[in-house]
Design a protein around this motif. Structure first.
Motif, PDB file in Angstrom:
ATOM      1  N   ASP A  93     106.557  37.465 -42.537  1.00 53.36           N
ATOM      2  CA  ASP A  93     107.267  37.450 -41.256  1.00 53.36           C
ATOM      3  C   ASP A  93     108.012  36.139 -41.060  1.00 53.36           C
ATOM      4  O   ASP A  93     109.153  36.127 -40.593  1.00 53.36           O
ATOM      5  CB  ASP A  93     106.301  37.674 -40.095  1.00 53.36           C
ATOM      6  N   ALA A  94     107.359  35.030 -41.406  1.00 50.95           N
ATOM      7  CA  ALA A  94     108.016  33.722 -41.276  1.00 50.95           C
ATOM      8  C   ALA A  94     109.248  33.665 -42.180  1.00 50.95           C
ATOM      9  O   ALA A  94     110.328  33.255 -41.748  1.00 50.95           O
ATOM     10  CB  ALA A  94     107.033  32.599 -41.626  1.00 50.95           C
ATOM     11  N   ARG A  95     109.084  34.092 -43.419  1.00 53.39           N
ATOM     12  CA  ARG A  95     110.204  34.095 -44.361  1.00 53.39           C
ATOM     13  C   ARG A  95     111.332  34.987 -43.863  1.00 53.39           C
ATOM     14  O   ARG A  95     112.500  34.584 -43.844  1.00 53.39           O
ATOM     15  CB  ARG A  95     109.721  34.573 -45.730  1.00 53.39           C
ATOM     16  N   ASP A  96     110.993  36.193 -43.418  1.00 56.60           N
ATOM     17  CA  ASP A  96     112.009  37.145 -42.964  1.00 56.60           C
ATOM     18  C   ASP A  96     112.701  36.682 -41.685  1.00 56.60           C
ATOM     19  O   ASP A  96     113.826  37.079 -41.407  1.00 56.60           O
ATOM     20  CB  ASP A  96     111.391  38.530 -42.753  1.00 56.60           C
ATOM     21  N   SER A  97     112.018  35.841 -40.917  1.00 54.72           N
ATOM     22  CA  SER A  97     112.598  35.305 -39.680  1.00 54.72           C
ATOM     23  C   SER A  97     113.451  34.071 -39.937  1.00 54.72           C
ATOM     24  O   SER A  97     114.015  33.494 -39.004  1.00 54.72           O
ATOM     25  CB  SER A  97     111.496  34.951 -38.688  1.00 54.72           C
ATOM     26  N   GLY A  98     113.487  33.636 -41.195  1.00 53.52           N
ATOM     27  CA  GLY A  98     114.316  32.492 -41.544  1.00 53.52           C
ATOM     28  C   GLY A  98     113.637  31.145 -41.390  1.00 53.52           C
ATOM     29  O   GLY A  98     114.303  30.110 -41.401  1.00 53.52           O
ATOM     30  N   VAL A  99     112.320  31.146 -41.235  1.00 53.15           N
ATOM     31  CA  VAL A  99     111.600  29.873 -41.123  1.00 53.15           C
ATOM     32  C   VAL A  99     111.559  29.233 -42.508  1.00 53.15           C
ATOM     33  O   VAL A  99     111.032  29.813 -43.448  1.00 53.15           O
ATOM     34  CB  VAL A  99     110.158  30.086 -40.598  1.00 53.15           C
ATOM     35  N   PRO A 100     112.122  28.037 -42.653  1.00 52.42           N
ATOM     36  CA  PRO A 100     112.117  27.385 -43.968  1.00 52.42           C
ATOM     37  C   PRO A 100     110.728  26.873 -44.336  1.00 52.42           C
ATOM     38  O   PRO A 100     109.906  26.564 -43.462  1.00 52.42           O
ATOM     39  CB  PRO A 100     113.103  26.229 -43.809  1.00 52.42           C
ATOM     40  N   LYS A 101     110.473  26.794 -45.628  1.00 50.75           N
ATOM     41  CA  LYS A 101     109.174  26.304 -46.111  1.00 50.75           C
ATOM     42  C   LYS A 101     108.868  24.911 -45.561  1.00 50.75           C
ATOM     43  O   LYS A 101     107.727  24.611 -45.233  1.00 50.75           O
ATOM     44  CB  LYS A 101     109.164  26.252 -47.645  1.00 50.75           C
ATOM     45  N   GLU A 102     109.897  24.102 -45.455  1.00 55.33           N
ATOM     46  CA  GLU A 102     109.702  22.738 -44.968  1.00 55.33           C
ATOM     47  C   GLU A 102     109.113  22.741 -43.556  1.00 55.33           C
ATOM     48  O   GLU A 102     108.291  21.912 -43.209  1.00 55.33           O
ATOM     49  CB  GLU A 102     111.016  21.955 -44.988  1.00 55.33           C
ATOM     50  N   ARG A 103     109.553  23.692 -42.740  1.00 54.52           N
ATOM     51  CA  ARG A 103     109.056  23.789 -41.360  1.00 54.52           C
ATOM     52  C   ARG A 103     107.577  24.172 -41.350  1.00 54.52           C
ATOM     53  O   ARG A 103     106.796  23.623 -40.574  1.00 54.52           O
ATOM     54  CB  ARG A 103     109.886  24.814 -40.586  1.00 54.52           C
ATOM     55  N   LEU A 104     107.199  25.099 -42.214  1.00 49.49           N
ATOM     56  CA  LEU A 104     105.785  25.466 -42.317  1.00 49.49           C
ATOM     57  C   LEU A 104     104.952  24.279 -42.792  1.00 49.49           C
ATOM     58  O   LEU A 104     103.842  24.048 -42.293  1.00 49.49           O
ATOM     59  CB  LEU A 104     105.600  26.648 -43.272  1.00 49.49           C
ATOM     60  N   GLU A 105     105.494  23.535 -43.744  1.00 52.34           N
ATOM     61  CA  GLU A 105     104.784  22.348 -44.236  1.00 52.34           C
ATOM     62  C   GLU A 105     104.601  21.323 -43.118  1.00 52.34           C
ATOM     63  O   GLU A 105     103.558  20.692 -43.023  1.00 52.34           O
ATOM     64  CB  GLU A 105     105.529  21.738 -45.423  1.00 52.34           C
ATOM     65  N   GLU A 106     105.622  21.160 -42.282  1.00 57.39           N
ATOM     66  CA  GLU A 106     105.509  20.241 -41.146  1.00 57.39           C
ATOM     67  C   GLU A 106     104.414  20.697 -40.184  1.00 57.39           C
ATOM     68  O   GLU A 106     103.638  19.873 -39.689  1.00 57.39           O
ATOM     69  CB  GLU A 106     106.842  20.162 -40.393  1.00 57.39           C
ATOM     70  N   CYS A 107     104.361  21.977 -39.922  1.00 56.65           N
ATOM     71  CA  CYS A 107     103.314  22.513 -39.033  1.00 56.65           C
ATOM     72  C   CYS A 107     101.928  22.255 -39.620  1.00 56.65           C
ATOM     73  O   CYS A 107     101.013  21.830 -38.903  1.00 56.65           O
ATOM     74  CB  CYS A 107     103.515  24.003 -38.816  1.00 56.65           C
ATOM     75  N   LEU A 108     101.781  22.507 -40.905  1.00 54.77           N
ATOM     76  CA  LEU A 108     100.489  22.266 -41.555  1.00 54.77           C
ATOM     77  C   LEU A 108     100.106  20.794 -41.499  1.00 54.77           C
ATOM     78  O   LEU A 108      98.950  20.455 -41.216  1.00 54.77           O
ATOM     79  CB  LEU A 108     100.531  22.738 -43.015  1.00 54.77           C
ATOM     80  N   ALA A 109     101.074  19.930 -41.738  1.00 60.78           N
ATOM     81  CA  ALA A 109     100.803  18.493 -41.687  1.00 60.78           C
ATOM     82  C   ALA A 109     100.364  18.081 -40.285  1.00 60.78           C
ATOM     83  O   ALA A 109      99.435  17.281 -40.123  1.00 60.78           O
ATOM     84  CB  ALA A 109     102.041  17.709 -42.112  1.00 60.78           C
ATOM     85  N   PHE A 110     101.013  18.643 -39.267  1.00 67.44           N
ATOM     86  CA  PHE A 110     100.628  18.327 -37.890  1.00 67.44           C
ATOM     87  C   PHE A 110      99.189  18.762 -37.611  1.00 67.44           C
ATOM     88  O   PHE A 110      98.400  18.002 -37.049  1.00 67.44           O
ATOM     89  CB  PHE A 110     101.577  18.998 -36.896  1.00 67.44           C
ATOM     90  N   TYR A 111      98.840  19.978 -37.993  1.00 67.40           N
ATOM     91  CA  TYR A 111      97.483  20.466 -37.732  1.00 67.40           C
ATOM     92  C   TYR A 111      96.435  19.666 -38.495  1.00 67.40           C
ATOM     93  O   TYR A 111      95.355  19.389 -37.976  1.00 67.40           O
ATOM     94  CB  TYR A 111      97.369  21.959 -38.031  1.00 67.40           C
ATOM     95  N   LYS A 112      96.750  19.260 -39.720  1.00 65.22           N
ATOM     96  CA  LYS A 112      95.825  18.406 -40.472  1.00 65.22           C
ATOM     97  C   LYS A 112      95.647  17.059 -39.769  1.00 65.22           C
ATOM     98  O   LYS A 112      94.540  16.549 -39.630  1.00 65.22           O
ATOM     99  CB  LYS A 112      96.324  18.207 -41.913  1.00 65.22           C
ATOM    100  N   TRP A 113      96.765  16.496 -39.324  1.00 67.87           N
ATOM    101  CA  TRP A 113      96.706  15.224 -38.617  1.00 67.87           C
ATOM    102  C   TRP A 113      95.895  15.370 -37.331  1.00 67.87           C
ATOM    103  O   TRP A 113      95.039  14.540 -37.029  1.00 67.87           O
ATOM    104  CB  TRP A 113      98.126  14.751 -38.294  1.00 67.87           C
ATOM    105  N   ARG A 114      96.157  16.405 -36.567  1.00 66.44           N
ATOM    106  CA  ARG A 114      95.441  16.629 -35.314  1.00 66.44           C
ATOM    107  C   ARG A 114      93.949  16.787 -35.543  1.00 66.44           C
ATOM    108  O   ARG A 114      93.135  16.234 -34.798  1.00 66.44           O
ATOM    109  CB  ARG A 114      95.993  17.875 -34.615  1.00 66.44           C
ATOM    110  N   ASP A 115      93.566  17.517 -36.592  1.00 64.32           N
ATOM    111  CA  ASP A 115      92.137  17.691 -36.903  1.00 64.32           C
ATOM    112  C   ASP A 115      91.482  16.370 -37.271  1.00 64.32           C
ATOM    113  O   ASP A 115      90.313  16.140 -36.954  1.00 64.32           O
ATOM    114  CB  ASP A 115      91.954  18.702 -38.024  1.00 64.32           C
ATOM    115  N   GLN A 116      92.215  15.505 -37.941  1.00 68.25           N
ATOM    116  CA  GLN A 116      91.669  14.196 -38.313  1.00 68.25           C
ATOM    117  C   GLN A 116      91.482  13.289 -37.100  1.00 68.25           C
ATOM    118  O   GLN A 116      90.634  12.408 -37.107  1.00 68.25           O
ATOM    119  CB  GLN A 116      92.574  13.500 -39.332  1.00 68.25           C
ATOM    120  N   GLN A 117      92.272  13.508 -36.061  1.00 69.94           N
ATOM    121  CA  GLN A 117      92.178  12.704 -34.847  1.00 69.94           C
ATOM    122  C   GLN A 117      90.962  13.058 -34.000  1.00 69.94           C
ATOM    123  O   GLN A 117      90.528  12.290 -33.185  1.00 69.94           O
ATOM    124  CB  GLN A 117      93.452  12.837 -34.000  1.00 69.94           C
ATOM    125  N   SER A 118      90.447  14.252 -34.214  1.00 71.39           N
ATOM    126  CA  SER A 118      89.304  14.732 -33.395  1.00 71.39           C
ATOM    127  C   SER A 118      88.003  14.141 -33.841  1.00 71.39           C
ATOM    128  O   SER A 118      87.692  13.847 -34.909  1.00 71.39           O
ATOM    129  CB  SER A 118      89.192  16.236 -33.472  1.00 71.39           C
TER     130      SER A 118
END
Length: 108
Positions: free
Chosen positions: A83-108
């Motif tokens: 769905d993300a691919r078909d909606s035009g979400v670039p891989k880089e954007r998904l990687e940014e989201c993953l990096a944010f969630y990893k960072w947020r989890d480390q802050q907790s």
């Protein structure tokens, strides 16, 4: 080896043997024999059909050293990525989201 990989991927996607055989247009009995290692040398056409339905490269199925994650993606995760691919979400954007969630989890 190839049979075990096919079985693992099929089960991780919640597919029955019959479903995979039907979607790949292969004989259920032959697929069963491959999964149980009664047949160990399937044709490249068979492997291509199976890989297309499982949405993996032929290389993953045939190479001995190709790793399969211990917990392959289930059908819901695969659909989310499609769905993300078909909606035009670039891989880089998904990687940014993953990096944010990893960072947020480390802050907790």
């Amino acid at each position: 080896m190839i049979g075990a990989k096919i079985r693992q991927m099929r089960q991780a996607r919640g597919m029955s043997l019959s479903e995979l055989a039907e979607e790949a247009s292969v004989a259920k009995s032959y697929l069963s024999a491959i999964e149980r290692n009664l047949q160990t040398n399937p044709s490249i056409l068979f492997v291509e059909k199976i890989s297309m339905v499982l949405d993996v490269s032929v290389d993953i199925l045939i190479r001995k050293d190709a790793n399969i994650d211990s917990q392959p993606l289930d059908s819901e995760w695969l659909q989310i990525f499609r769905d993300a691919r078909d909606s035009g979400v670039p891989k880089e954007r998904l990687e940014e989201c993953l990096a944010f969630y990893k960072w947020r989890d480390q802050q907790s």
